[in-house]
Design a protein around this motif. Sequence first.
Motif, PDB file in Angstrom:
ATOM      1  N   LEU A  67       8.242  48.575  63.259  1.00 59.77           N
ATOM      2  CA  LEU A  67       8.703  47.661  62.218  1.00 59.77           C
ATOM      3  C   LEU A  67       8.636  48.291  60.834  1.00 59.77           C
ATOM      4  CD1 LEU A  67       7.322  44.135  63.217  1.00 59.77           C
ATOM      5  CD2 LEU A  67       9.707  44.792  62.950  1.00 59.77           C
TER       6      LEU A  67
ATOM      7  N   GLU B  28      11.773  50.339  60.721  1.00 65.63           N
ATOM      8  CA  GLU B  28      12.980  49.507  60.812  1.00 65.63           C
ATOM      9  C   GLU B  28      13.188  48.666  59.554  1.00 65.63           C
ATOM     10  OE1 GLU B  28      14.724  45.964  63.713  1.00 65.63           O
ATOM     11  OE2 GLU B  28      13.102  47.251  64.406  1.00 65.63           O
ATOM     12  N   LYS B  29      12.095  48.181  58.968  1.00 69.04           N
ATOM     13  CA  LYS B  29      12.199  47.302  57.801  1.00 69.04           C
ATOM     14  C   LYS B  29      11.686  47.993  56.533  1.00 69.04           C
ATOM     15  CE  LYS B  29      13.537  43.786  60.359  1.00 69.04           C
ATOM     16  NZ  LYS B  29      14.877  43.153  60.226  1.00 69.04           N
TER      17      LYS B  29
ATOM     18  N   HIS C  75      11.386  42.517  67.990  1.00 68.85           N
ATOM     19  CA  HIS C  75      10.312  42.747  67.017  1.00 68.85           C
ATOM     20  C   HIS C  75       9.013  42.212  67.610  1.00 68.85           C
ATOM     21  CE1 HIS C  75      13.569  43.741  64.455  1.00 68.85           C
ATOM     22  NE2 HIS C  75      13.869  42.536  64.064  1.00 68.85           N
TER      23      HIS C  75
ATOM     24  N   GLN D 256       5.504  41.111  65.717  1.00 69.75           N
ATOM     25  CA  GLN D 256       5.446  40.507  64.392  1.00 69.75           C
ATOM     26  C   GLN D 256       4.387  39.401  64.294  1.00 69.75           C
ATOM     27  OE1 GLN D 256       9.427  39.031  63.548  1.00 69.75           O
ATOM     28  NE2 GLN D 256       9.749  38.433  65.655  1.00 69.75           N
TER      29      GLN D 256
END
Length: 614
Positions: A161, A164-165, A248, A251
């Motif tokens: 993550l 990716e983010k 995801h 999360q």
Amino acid sequence: MKSKGELVANAMAVKYVLIGTIAVLGLVCLYYGSSVAPGLSRSDADGLGSEGVDPVLGGFVPHHDLDDLFANRERQPDVPGSIPVCDVKFSELIPCLDRNLIYQMKLKPNLTLMEHYERHCPPPERRYNCLIPPPVGYKIPIRWPASRDEVWRANIPHTHLAQEKSDQHWMVVNGNKINFPGGGTHFHDGADKYIMAVAKMLKFPGDKLHNGGSIRNVLDVGCGVASFGAYLLPLDIIAMSLAPNDVHENQIQFALERGIPSTLGVLGTKRLPYPSRSFELAHCSRCRIDWLQRDGILLLELDRLLRPGGYFVYSSPEAYAHDPENRKIWNSMHDLLRRMCWRVVAKKDQTVIWAKPMSNSCYLKRDQGTKPPLCSSDDDPDASWNVLMKACISPYSARMHRERWSGLVPWPRRLTAPPPRLEEIGVIPAEFQEDTNVWRSRVDEYWKQMRAILHKNSIRNVMDMNSNLGGFAAALNDKDVWVMNVASVHASAKLKIIYDRGLIGTVHDWCEAFSTYPRTYDLLHAWEVFSEIDERNCGIEDLLIEMDRILRPEGYVIIRDKSSVINYIRRYLLAFRWDGWSSEVEPRVDSLSSSEERVLIVRKKLWTEGVNTL
């Protein structure tokens, strides 16, 4: 000298004696093995064939009457000295959200409707009867409030993550820690600034989203790592941050590790496990939900959950982008919400805010045959456990007509003020106040028992496994904790009182596993939970294994139940490694005492090395 016939007869006798001896020894071994093995069932479907009982899979045999069991101690089964430990590959196992189970059982969920992200629990013969190990290098979580901004990387060793983010500032890998700058898909500059901007759009005094305590309960769907909910907490707003175990997949695990109220869930085919009119505000920031599918059934689920006059804050390209595709979606969504009698109260930049009507007036003025229709009078909008969503609007009762926020007083007064819906569950205000007072006294006694071992900020994530009216959680309001209140499926109507008090919770059946990651709660409170599941012929040992799964190392369990239950559970403390510390008392009798009670408080040890895994 003996004859040949006599010799043959003697040989045959010896042979039969040996066979009999072996048979007896075999039965003894079988009895002993069944006493100590954690798995008591056998399943050829698991590929075990004739090799015998799998020590990892298979449910425990429930004991139908614990009082009788303890009246005759000779009938008690031997308790294993230890419970086997699962392979480390199961360190993040969520039994009822295990997609491997879907494939293994050849289920065929509808992927377009997100059914594969909904609960699918294993049958008894496929339950894991081993303890879930922590990942390699696991550390005791960083304590709140520091945990809001950083966690140990080893505890959740997944960093995809962060890459990716990376442009959205969800999280940043920093050595042996993962940091959370507070960003999100539509609030790169921080959730705090975004929340203030939403309050300004609504013209709330001082740009404070709590609006004088009238906004307390928020539902954040597709919440990411729950930074929106994290930055609502200083405003005395509590969010149920919700996301599925999807691509995801970690999360919500990050959110709980941070100490932020959150849970696994999905807007799929079934209602979310919350009663109607539970939230003042719902939020979606690029939550990637197709709100137009199936005649708007997902928006109608939000409509069920919002209180009269409640808001839906929507930040997504459909709200601001001008390309043909997004304009088409916006126009269709705007038309659907207009037919649902929602109105736009603010629209700026990337965000639009709708408000739900406060009365039935608009519904009654619609043209005949307008869709979505009103739900039938026999539909219970509060029924939510394994109930399919319905593509209809839940109208208000005559009492709730024009009652903004369901007639609730602002927070924090609503925590202790008897809510109007008490009448719906047959509880009078005096009983509500008595329940509040009793739990305040009970919690004081718990903390006195734990005083010698309890350290500052060592408890953050708390679960009340049988929440009743929410008195336990209300009594903890002066401590820096949050409580997931769990209402039994047989008392789910009481969950509406939890939400009316400004608390959060969910419906659950404790004969099944809970929808959360391992190691997510610091304290579990079980009031008469074991007595209830035993009456339903569910395994006490299975529940102990589930509690161990969701309890953090060095976390606490408070069990308040009848003496026979406490005596039975005490015999398992060593096997479960719940012997880090313990205290047992006979509590004072109060108005909620149903029988002879005992209170057992135990602490789970941190164990990572020197254990055999299966």
